[in-house]
Scaffold this motif. Structure first.
Motif, PDB file in Angstrom:
ATOM      1  N   PHE A 198     -73.550  -9.074   8.037  1.00  0.00           N
ATOM      2  CA  PHE A 198     -72.196  -9.035   8.559  1.00  0.00           C
ATOM      3  C   PHE A 198     -71.289 -10.223   7.784  1.00  0.00           C
ATOM      4  N   PHE A 199     -71.805 -11.162   7.394  1.00  0.00           N
ATOM      5  CA  PHE A 199     -70.895 -12.293   7.012  1.00  0.00           C
ATOM      6  C   PHE A 199     -70.756 -11.856   5.261  1.00  0.00           C
ATOM      7  N   GLY A 200     -71.484 -11.064   4.730  1.00  0.00           N
ATOM      8  CA  GLY A 200     -71.440 -11.067   3.218  1.00  0.00           C
ATOM      9  C   GLY A 200     -70.204  -9.775   3.223  1.00  0.00           C
ATOM     10  N   ASN A 201     -70.534  -8.626   4.126  1.00  0.00           N
ATOM     11  CA  ASN A 201     -69.487  -7.747   4.099  1.00  0.00           C
ATOM     12  C   ASN A 201     -68.165  -8.383   4.589  1.00  0.00           C
ATOM     13  N   LEU A 202     -67.968  -9.320   5.386  1.00  0.00           N
ATOM     14  CA  LEU A 202     -66.588  -9.996   5.751  1.00  0.00           C
ATOM     15  C   LEU A 202     -66.134 -10.510   4.507  1.00  0.00           C
ATOM     16  N   LEU A 203     -66.899 -11.340   3.783  1.00  0.00           N
ATOM     17  CA  LEU A 203     -66.298 -12.085   2.385  1.00  0.00           C
ATOM     18  C   LEU A 203     -65.964 -11.113   1.441  1.00  0.00           C
ATOM     19  N   ASP A 204     -66.463  -9.828   1.553  1.00  0.00           N
ATOM     20  CA  ASP A 204     -65.713  -8.857   0.799  1.00  0.00           C
ATOM     21  C   ASP A 204     -64.614  -8.111   0.843  1.00  0.00           C
ATOM     22  N   CYS A 205     -63.955  -8.266   2.255  1.00  0.00           N
ATOM     23  CA  CYS A 205     -62.855  -7.401   2.640  1.00  0.00           C
ATOM     24  C   CYS A 205     -61.828  -8.412   2.825  1.00  0.00           C
ATOM     25  N   PHE A 206     -60.888  -8.434   1.924  1.00  0.00           N
ATOM     26  CA  PHE A 206     -59.655  -9.215   2.050  1.00  0.00           C
ATOM     27  C   PHE A 206     -58.964  -9.207   3.499  1.00  0.00           C
ATOM     28  N   TYR A 207     -58.754  -8.016   3.946  1.00  0.00           N
ATOM     29  CA  TYR A 207     -58.266  -7.796   5.056  1.00  0.00           C
ATOM     30  C   TYR A 207     -58.902  -8.101   6.193  1.00  0.00           C
ATOM     31  N   CYS A 208     -60.302  -7.815   6.507  1.00  0.00           N
ATOM     32  CA  CYS A 208     -60.901  -8.546   7.653  1.00  0.00           C
ATOM     33  C   CYS A 208     -61.221  -9.923   7.420  1.00  0.00           C
ATOM     34  N   LEU A 209     -61.240 -10.587   6.491  1.00  0.00           N
ATOM     35  CA  LEU A 209     -61.289 -12.104   6.196  1.00  0.00           C
ATOM     36  C   LEU A 209     -59.961 -12.725   6.497  1.00  0.00           C
ATOM     37  N   SER A 210     -58.868 -12.066   6.248  1.00  0.00           N
ATOM     38  CA  SER A 210     -57.590 -12.651   6.337  1.00  0.00           C
ATOM     39  C   SER A 210     -57.601 -13.069   8.161  1.00  0.00           C
ATOM     40  N   LEU A 211     -57.729 -11.980   8.954  1.00  0.00           N
ATOM     41  CA  LEU A 211     -57.861 -12.324  10.239  1.00  0.00           C
ATOM     42  C   LEU A 211     -58.779 -13.492  10.770  1.00  0.00           C
ATOM     43  N   TRP A 212     -59.555 -13.687  10.249  1.00  0.00           N
ATOM     44  CA  TRP A 212     -60.481 -14.850  10.671  1.00  0.00           C
ATOM     45  C   TRP A 212     -59.799 -16.196  10.057  1.00  0.00           C
ATOM     46  N   ILE A 213     -59.309 -16.181   8.876  1.00  0.00           N
ATOM     47  CA  ILE A 213     -58.753 -17.391   8.248  1.00  0.00           C
ATOM     48  C   ILE A 213     -57.567 -17.894   9.007  1.00  0.00           C
ATOM     49  N   ALA A 214     -56.724 -16.808   9.359  1.00  0.00           N
ATOM     50  CA  ALA A 214     -55.481 -17.026  10.106  1.00  0.00           C
ATOM     51  C   ALA A 214     -55.759 -17.842  11.594  1.00  0.00           C
ATOM     52  N   VAL A 215     -56.699 -17.665  12.018  1.00  0.00           N
ATOM     53  CA  VAL A 215     -56.913 -18.158  13.507  1.00  0.00           C
ATOM     54  C   VAL A 215     -56.532 -19.549  13.573  1.00  0.00           C
ATOM     55  N   PRO A 216     -57.357 -20.705  12.747  1.00  0.00           N
ATOM     56  CA  PRO A 216     -56.903 -21.983  13.082  1.00  0.00           C
ATOM     57  C   PRO A 216     -55.407 -22.274  12.723  1.00  0.00           C
ATOM     58  N   PHE A 217     -54.823 -21.388  11.579  1.00  0.00           N
ATOM     59  CA  PHE A 217     -53.286 -21.688  11.279  1.00  0.00           C
ATOM     60  C   PHE A 217     -52.328 -21.162  12.515  1.00  0.00           C
ATOM     61  N   ALA A 218     -52.857 -20.270  13.072  1.00  0.00           N
ATOM     62  CA  ALA A 218     -52.068 -19.650  14.353  1.00  0.00           C
ATOM     63  C   ALA A 218     -52.172 -20.697  15.523  1.00  0.00           C
ATOM     64  N   PHE A 219     -53.384 -21.199  15.820  1.00  0.00           N
ATOM     65  CA  PHE A 219     -53.399 -22.678  16.715  1.00  0.00           C
ATOM     66  C   PHE A 219     -52.462 -23.746  16.318  1.00  0.00           C
ATOM     67  N   TYR A 220     -52.457 -24.038  14.960  1.00  0.00           N
ATOM     68  CA  TYR A 220     -51.537 -25.156  14.445  1.00  0.00           C
ATOM     69  C   TYR A 220     -50.126 -24.808  14.791  1.00  0.00           C
ATOM     70  N   LEU A 221     -49.820 -23.604  14.636  1.00  0.00           N
ATOM     71  CA  LEU A 221     -48.351 -23.221  14.972  1.00  0.00           C
ATOM     72  C   LEU A 221     -48.016 -23.015  16.268  1.00  0.00           C
ATOM     73  N   CYS A 222     -48.802 -22.853  17.264  1.00  0.00           N
ATOM     74  CA  CYS A 222     -48.599 -22.228  18.695  1.00  0.00           C
ATOM     75  C   CYS A 222     -49.190 -23.252  19.751  1.00  0.00           C
ATOM     76  N   ASN A 223     -48.539 -23.133  20.817  1.00  0.00           N
ATOM     77  CA  ASN A 223     -49.058 -23.724  21.916  1.00  0.00           C
ATOM     78  C   ASN A 223     -49.474 -22.895  23.037  1.00  0.00           C
ATOM     79  N   GLU A 224     -49.056 -21.885  23.130  1.00  0.00           N
ATOM     80  CA  GLU A 224     -49.287 -20.660  24.087  1.00  0.00           C
ATOM     81  C   GLU A 224     -50.193 -19.547  23.493  1.00  0.00           C
ATOM     82  N   TRP A 225     -51.209 -19.281  24.490  1.00  0.00           N
ATOM     83  CA  TRP A 225     -52.042 -17.972  23.833  1.00  0.00           C
ATOM     84  C   TRP A 225     -51.398 -16.602  23.205  1.00  0.00           C
ATOM     85  N   LEU A 226     -50.534 -16.210  23.969  1.00  0.00           N
ATOM     86  CA  LEU A 226     -49.972 -15.202  23.711  1.00  0.00           C
ATOM     87  C   LEU A 226     -49.215 -15.219  22.368  1.00  0.00           C
TER      88      LEU A 226
END
Length: 94
Positions: free
Chosen positions: A44-72
């Motif tokens: 699973f993680f090997g395939n995740l690291l091979d796909c830019f589009y899939c990986l960008s979803l997970w990399i973006a999570v902490p940045f979204a938390f940094y920018l926002c206060n509300e879940w929506l």
């Protein structure tokens, strides 16, 4: 209403693109990232690291938390950061 500031969003978008590109497309200094990808193999993680589009979803999570206060708002910014990174990837892909 989404209140994430434009400069912060732009910087976070560039960071998401850079980290995702490094992990999915590059070998890294001294092939460290390449060895990291090989460590995970074809699971699973090997395939995740091979796909830019899939990986960008997970990399973006902490940045979204940094920018926002509300879940929506965070969810919307999360998708926007990943989408913007994907657009940058398409623009810079050879």
């Amino acid at each position: 209403m989404i209140t994430a500031d434009i400069p912060g969003f732009a910087v976070c978008t560039m960071a998401v693109w850079r980290i995702t590109h490094l992990l999915s497309q590059e070998d890294g200094p001294f092939d460290v990232v390449l060895r990291f990808r090989k460590l995970f193999g074809q699971g699973f993680f090997g395939n995740l690291l091979d796909c830019f589009y899939c990986l960008s979803l997970w990399i973006a999570v902490p940045f979204a938390f940094y920018l926002c206060n509300e879940w929506l708002q965070g969810f919307i910014i999360w998708m926007a950061l990943s989408g913007a990174a994907c657009l940058l990837f398409k623009l810079t892909d050879k």
